[in-house]
Design a protein around this motif. Structure first.
Motif, mmCIF file in Angstrom:
data_model
loop_
_atom_site.group_PDB
_atom_site.id
_atom_site.type_symbol
_atom_site.label_atom_id
_atom_site.label_comp_id
_atom_site.label_asym_id
_atom_site.label_seq_id
_atom_site.Cartn_x
_atom_site.Cartn_y
_atom_site.Cartn_z
ATOM 1 N N SER A 43 0.833 -1.196 0.000
ATOM 2 C CA SER A 43 0.000 0.000 0.000
ATOM 3 C C SER A 43 0.874 1.256 0.000
ATOM 4 O O SER A 43 0.633 2.202 -0.750
ATOM 5 C CB SER A 43 -0.923 -0.010 1.229
ATOM 6 O OG SER A 43 -1.709 1.155 1.288
ATOM 7 N N ARG A 65 -2.055 8.620 0.168
ATOM 8 C CA ARG A 65 -2.029 7.866 1.433
ATOM 9 C C ARG A 65 -1.493 8.794 2.514
ATOM 10 O O ARG A 65 -0.397 9.328 2.407
ATOM 11 C CB ARG A 65 -1.140 6.639 1.287
ATOM 12 C CG ARG A 65 -1.197 5.697 2.480
ATOM 13 C CD ARG A 65 -0.330 4.476 2.201
ATOM 14 N NE ARG A 65 -0.523 3.417 3.156
ATOM 15 C CZ ARG A 65 0.455 2.951 3.947
ATOM 16 N NH1 ARG A 65 1.658 3.480 3.900
ATOM 17 N NH2 ARG A 65 0.199 1.962 4.784
ATOM 18 N N ASP A 138 -7.043 2.092 4.805
ATOM 19 C CA ASP A 138 -5.972 1.279 4.220
ATOM 20 C C ASP A 138 -6.409 -0.178 4.070
ATOM 21 O O ASP A 138 -6.021 -0.844 3.117
ATOM 22 C CB ASP A 138 -4.715 1.384 5.089
ATOM 23 C CG ASP A 138 -3.433 1.227 4.297
ATOM 24 O OD1 ASP A 138 -3.390 1.623 3.107
ATOM 25 O OD2 ASP A 138 -2.444 0.730 4.876
ATOM 26 N N ILE A 142 -6.222 -2.141 0.514
ATOM 27 C CA ILE A 142 -5.496 -3.400 0.354
ATOM 28 C C ILE A 142 -6.422 -4.500 -0.162
ATOM 29 O O ILE A 142 -6.082 -5.236 -1.088
ATOM 30 C CB ILE A 142 -4.839 -3.806 1.688
ATOM 31 C CG1 ILE A 142 -3.687 -2.843 2.011
ATOM 32 C CG2 ILE A 142 -4.362 -5.252 1.664
ATOM 33 C CD1 ILE A 142 -3.164 -2.958 3.420
#
Length: 151
Positions: A43, A65, A138, A142
């Motif tokens: 990620s 992110r 996250d 993923i």
């Protein structure tokens, strides 16, 4: 080795990577700083553009992110507050202590913990595709991008 050092430093200014000479040790440190698993490392790698470019939101803006701290600052700035405002700093610390950044994942609708990473659309609320900010935890990133269950 130098690229791995730069990546580790980008995740934590406190990381003392200059003395590490072993490639495997740098990989272990980078995995830990990225979230502790191979999926979290993947990620993180996607957030750097990987081999091509960062992932895109449904509105065609880039997804970024971010840490809980950074995402909380972004949310406060969206309401017109400045990062150096003492009220903002107290609120960020309150969120850190509660491990709740007051952000909801737009995929699974769960509250995202302050200690976790979030994928946020850099387009903010300036799009018809999502009238408010767009955030993906996250875990969902993923699960849906790499087709694996987060560890």
């Amino acid at each position: 080795l130098e690229r791995l050092r730069e990546r580790a430093k980008s995740l934590s200014e406190a990381a003392n990577v200059d003395t590490i000479q072993d490639h495997a040790q740098l990989e272990v440190l980078l995995r830990r700083l990225a979230g502790g698993s191979n999926a979290r490392l993947a990620s993180y790698w996607a957030s750097t553009g990987g081999a091509t470019h960062p992932p895109y939101c449904i509105c065609r803006s880039e997804l970024k992110r971010t840490t809980g701290r950074e995402r909380s600052f972004m949310a406060m700035e969206a309401f017109g507050f400045r990062r150096d405002d003492q009220r903002v700093l107290r609120e960020i610390e309150r969120r850190a202590d509660a491990d709740d950044m007051n952000i909801v994942c737009d995929v699974c609708e769960s509250h995202v913990k302050f200690s976790h990473f979030t994928w946020t659309c850099v387009g903010g609320s300036d799009t018809i595709m999502h009238p408010s900010s767009y955030d993906i935890c996250d875990d969902c990133f993923i699960k849906h991008v790499f087709d694996v269950q987060p560890e």
